[in-house]
Scaffold this motif. Sequence first.
Motif, mmCIF file in Angstrom:
data_model
loop_
_atom_site.group_PDB
_atom_site.id
_atom_site.type_symbol
_atom_site.label_atom_id
_atom_site.label_comp_id
_atom_site.label_asym_id
_atom_site.label_seq_id
_atom_site.Cartn_x
_atom_site.Cartn_y
_atom_site.Cartn_z
ATOM 1 N N VAL A 171 0.807 -1.231 0.000
ATOM 2 C CA VAL A 171 0.000 0.000 0.000
ATOM 3 C C VAL A 171 0.839 1.280 0.000
ATOM 4 C CG1 VAL A 171 -1.910 -1.161 1.175
ATOM 5 C CG2 VAL A 171 -0.286 0.176 2.533
ATOM 6 N N HIS A 172 2.142 1.175 -0.207
ATOM 7 C CA HIS A 172 2.987 2.377 -0.219
ATOM 8 C C HIS A 172 2.766 3.161 -1.519
ATOM 9 C CE1 HIS A 172 4.928 -0.280 2.719
ATOM 10 N NE2 HIS A 172 5.261 0.842 3.332
ATOM 11 N N SER A 173 2.485 4.447 -1.376
ATOM 12 C CA SER A 173 2.108 5.220 -2.570
ATOM 13 C C SER A 173 3.010 6.403 -2.886
ATOM 14 C CB SER A 173 0.675 5.756 -2.390
ATOM 15 O OG SER A 173 0.628 6.665 -1.301
ATOM 16 N N SER B 249 5.631 -0.284 -8.768
ATOM 17 C CA SER B 249 6.343 0.114 -7.559
ATOM 18 C C SER B 249 6.122 -0.932 -6.467
ATOM 19 C CB SER B 249 5.812 1.476 -7.089
ATOM 20 O OG SER B 249 6.521 1.938 -5.972
#
Length: 233
Positions: A115-117, A161
């Motif tokens: 969930v890293h954005s 990513s």
Amino acid sequence: MGSRCGEGNLLTDAEILEGLRQAVLDYDHEAGTRLVRQGLDQGIPPLRLIDEGLSRGIAVIGAKFQAMEIFLPELMMAAKVFLEAMKILEPVILASGQGKQKRGVAVIGTVKGDVHSIGKDLFGTLLKVAGFEVHNLGVNVHPGKFIEKVEETGAQIVGLSALMTTTMPSMREVIEFFEARGLREKHTIMIGGGPVTEAYCRKITADAYGETAQDGVDLAIKFVGQMRAAGRG
Ligand code: B12
């Protein structure tokens, strides 16, 4: 540089950058947004505020989290400082790319399970500045979603990513999905994110690895040019 009367809070560029790093460490999003505005007002480039300020703070936060000196709530508060600052910085960065000729189409997302954005969104913003039409699928994206969007938009570039060693294999899965549909040769698949390396890029047969978002944009420009020259773009 002379001093401006009545403006008690004059800070040097170095003090602003250090203040931004500290704001992340203090979980102080108000200080973060104030310093970002002040930095922009005095002409510090947005990417410098990110690279030499906010990112330095978040790197320390990552290390402290790993050392179990801080826990998830603190990680989230530190991320909030970064995210609030990006709300101010993103439009400023985008404005610098206005009127650019369309260069290509990109589909980007953070892979399944992750969930890293922040870094992925920065990559998307810089792609837009360079003239790309960007379709940002968000976080925790299933491999099939990348295929769907690429087919819908005709994107040449796919940007993946991952910020965790545990989700890096999801990048390989996306490549397998493209291979299974016979689409692999038509698209340039780029990867990036904290733990990702050039060696991992070769291992999973991605096309390119960008250490920073700007490296990724430079590579995307190069690949689109090559694909056009080869009649694939
Ligand atoms: C902020 C953060 C969070 C925030 C994210 C908020 C958000 N909206 O993004 C929150 C609090 C939600 C979070 C959650 C978690 N996190 Co976290 N997080 C971080 C932290 C501190 C910073 C990441 C960041 O944003 N950096 C700043 C940006 C600008 O850098 P970046 O993403 O690397 O991007 C740069 C480049 O890599 C590149 N780039 C990025 N993507 C791409 C893509 C392409 C194509 C290209 C070309 C370039 C590119 O461009 C950027 C700038 O140049 C990292 C520590 C670290 N050192 O990375 C941990 C870290 C990634 N998290 C970690 C963990 C463990 C978690 C959690 C599991 C914690 C938990 N117990 O729940 C959860 C994950 C849940 C999940 N399923 O994903 C670990 C991962 C360990 C591992 N297994 O590898 C880390 C490394 C911390 C640590 N040292 O332990 N996290």
